[in-house]
Scaffold this motif. Structure first.
Motif, PDB file in Angstrom:
ATOM      1  N   LYS A  14       0.797  -1.231   0.000  1.00 28.14           N
ATOM      2  CA  LYS A  14       0.000   0.000   0.000  1.00 28.14           C
ATOM      3  C   LYS A  14       0.827   1.278   0.000  1.00 28.14           C
ATOM      4  O   LYS A  14       0.453   2.255  -0.648  1.00 28.14           O
ATOM      5  N   ILE A  15       1.935   1.283   0.768  1.00 27.59           N
ATOM      6  CA  ILE A  15       2.699   2.536   0.872  1.00 27.59           C
ATOM      7  C   ILE A  15       4.198   2.350   0.648  1.00 27.59           C
ATOM      8  O   ILE A  15       4.976   3.272   0.826  1.00 27.59           O
ATOM      9  N   GLY A  16       4.590   1.135   0.262  1.00 30.17           N
ATOM     10  CA  GLY A  16       5.994   0.888  -0.034  1.00 30.17           C
ATOM     11  C   GLY A  16       6.900   0.850   1.187  1.00 30.17           C
ATOM     12  O   GLY A  16       8.117   0.917   1.053  1.00 30.17           O
ATOM     13  N   ALA A  17       6.320   0.754   2.369  1.00 27.03           N
ATOM     14  CA  ALA A  17       7.104   0.786   3.606  1.00 27.03           C
ATOM     15  C   ALA A  17       7.610  -0.609   3.974  1.00 27.03           C
ATOM     16  O   ALA A  17       6.890  -1.595   3.845  1.00 27.03           O
ATOM     17  N   ASP A  18       8.846  -0.664   4.440  1.00 32.19           N
ATOM     18  CA  ASP A  18       9.394  -1.904   4.976  1.00 32.19           C
ATOM     19  C   ASP A  18       9.052  -1.975   6.460  1.00 32.19           C
ATOM     20  O   ASP A  18       9.115  -0.966   7.174  1.00 32.19           O
ATOM     21  N   PHE A  19       8.685  -3.155   6.912  1.00 34.38           N
ATOM     22  CA  PHE A  19       8.276  -3.364   8.295  1.00 34.38           C
ATOM     23  C   PHE A  19       8.632  -4.787   8.680  1.00 34.38           C
ATOM     24  O   PHE A  19       8.565  -5.686   7.840  1.00 34.38           O
ATOM     25  N   PRO A  20       9.000  -5.035   9.933  1.00 30.69           N
ATOM     26  CA  PRO A  20       9.311  -6.407  10.349  1.00 30.69           C
ATOM     27  C   PRO A  20       8.077  -7.311  10.244  1.00 30.69           C
ATOM     28  O   PRO A  20       6.944  -6.830  10.129  1.00 30.69           O
ATOM     29  N   ASP A  21       8.309  -8.612  10.318  1.00 37.11           N
ATOM     30  CA  ASP A  21       7.185  -9.551  10.303  1.00 37.11           C
ATOM     31  C   ASP A  21       6.203  -9.196  11.410  1.00 37.11           C
ATOM     32  O   ASP A  21       6.583  -9.047  12.580  1.00 37.11           O
ATOM     33  N   TYR A  22       4.945  -9.041  11.046  1.00 36.61           N
ATOM     34  CA  TYR A  22       3.908  -8.634  11.994  1.00 36.61           C
ATOM     35  C   TYR A  22       2.579  -9.120  11.433  1.00 36.61           C
ATOM     36  O   TYR A  22       2.133  -8.663  10.388  1.00 36.61           O
ATOM     37  N   THR A  23       1.973 -10.064  12.122  1.00 40.35           N
ATOM     38  CA  THR A  23       0.720 -10.652  11.657  1.00 40.35           C
ATOM     39  C   THR A  23      -0.351 -10.478  12.717  1.00 40.35           C
ATOM     40  O   THR A  23      -0.101 -10.693  13.902  1.00 40.35           O
ATOM     41  N   ILE A  24      -1.534 -10.087  12.290  1.00 38.31           N
ATOM     42  CA  ILE A  24      -2.685  -9.995  13.182  1.00 38.31           C
ATOM     43  C   ILE A  24      -3.626 -11.146  12.832  1.00 38.31           C
ATOM     44  O   ILE A  24      -4.070 -11.262  11.683  1.00 38.31           O
ATOM     45  N   LEU A  25      -3.892 -11.996  13.820  1.00 38.73           N
ATOM     46  CA  LEU A  25      -4.813 -13.112  13.642  1.00 38.73           C
ATOM     47  C   LEU A  25      -6.144 -12.744  14.281  1.00 38.73           C
ATOM     48  O   LEU A  25      -6.183 -12.373  15.454  1.00 38.73           O
ATOM     49  N   GLY A  26      -7.212 -12.845  13.525  1.00 33.72           N
ATOM     50  CA  GLY A  26      -8.554 -12.645  14.072  1.00 33.72           C
ATOM     51  C   GLY A  26      -9.071 -13.987  14.539  1.00 33.72           C
ATOM     52  O   GLY A  26      -9.405 -14.838  13.735  1.00 33.72           O
ATOM     53  N   ALA A  27      -9.071 -14.185  15.840  1.00 35.80           N
ATOM     54  CA  ALA A  27      -9.398 -15.498  16.401  1.00 35.80           C
ATOM     55  C   ALA A  27     -10.689 -15.436  17.204  1.00 35.80           C
ATOM     56  O   ALA A  27     -10.756 -15.872  18.341  1.00 35.80           O
ATOM     57  N   CYS A  28     -11.711 -14.888  16.619  1.00 39.84           N
ATOM     58  CA  CYS A  28     -12.986 -14.710  17.307  1.00 39.84           C
ATOM     59  C   CYS A  28     -13.696 -16.050  17.501  1.00 39.84           C
ATOM     60  O   CYS A  28     -13.744 -16.878  16.598  1.00 39.84           O
ATOM     61  N   ASN A  29     -14.253 -16.255  18.679  1.00 41.47           N
ATOM     62  CA  ASN A  29     -15.058 -17.431  18.976  1.00 41.47           C
ATOM     63  C   ASN A  29     -16.513 -17.021  18.779  1.00 41.47           C
ATOM     64  O   ASN A  29     -17.065 -16.283  19.609  1.00 41.47           O
ATOM     65  N   PRO A  30     -17.162 -17.456  17.693  1.00 45.47           N
ATOM     66  CA  PRO A  30     -18.517 -16.980  17.397  1.00 45.47           C
ATOM     67  C   PRO A  30     -19.537 -17.173  18.526  1.00 45.47           C
ATOM     68  O   PRO A  30     -20.299 -16.242  18.806  1.00 45.47           O
ATOM     69  N   PRO A  31     -19.586 -18.324  19.210  1.00 46.03           N
ATOM     70  CA  PRO A  31     -20.580 -18.445  20.287  1.00 46.03           C
ATOM     71  C   PRO A  31     -20.355 -17.439  21.425  1.00 46.03           C
ATOM     72  O   PRO A  31     -21.312 -16.842  21.932  1.00 46.03           O
ATOM     73  N   LEU A  32     -19.096 -17.229  21.808  1.00 44.15           N
ATOM     74  CA  LEU A  32     -18.821 -16.274  22.879  1.00 44.15           C
ATOM     75  C   LEU A  32     -19.047 -14.839  22.410  1.00 44.15           C
ATOM     76  O   LEU A  32     -19.553 -14.003  23.170  1.00 44.15           O
TER      77      LEU A  32
END
Length: 98
Positions: A14-32
């Motif tokens: 998107k902006i050509g920026a270098d950034f370290p490994d960084y992952t966001i996991l969406g781990a939603c529990n639907p019943p809760l």
């Protein structure tokens, strides 16, 4: 339910920026999540669904989660406290297993 956002790749694309490994996991529990939304419809803004996995400068991997009990205390609703306690227990097991 699990979603993945590769922050490093997204920032590069998107902006050509270098950034370290960084992952966001969406781990939603639907019943809760459903229970929480029934107890307080606006709680969607505060659901503790994200888990961050990132590489530190020394090469170590860090896993971060929000304490759901702390985040739900901002809303005065006892039902949310019970649900947050359940989520906290489940997240603790995940972190211990990593």
């Amino acid at each position: 339910m699990l979603t993945t956002i590769d922050v490093k790749a997204t920032l590069k694309a998107k902006i050509g920026a270098d950034f370290p490994d960084y992952t966001i996991l969406g781990a939603c529990n639907p019943p809760l999540a459903h229970q929480a939304l029934l107890a307080e419809e606006s709680i969607g803004l505060m659901l503790p669904c994200n888990v961050v996995v990132r590489t530190l400068a020394d090469g170590a991997i860090e896993v971060l989660v929000v304490d759901p009990v702390a985040s739900m205390q901002a809303v005065d609703n006892p039902k949310l406290g019970q649900i947050a306690g359940e989520v906290r227990g489940r997240l603790a097991k995940v972190i211990e297993a990593v």
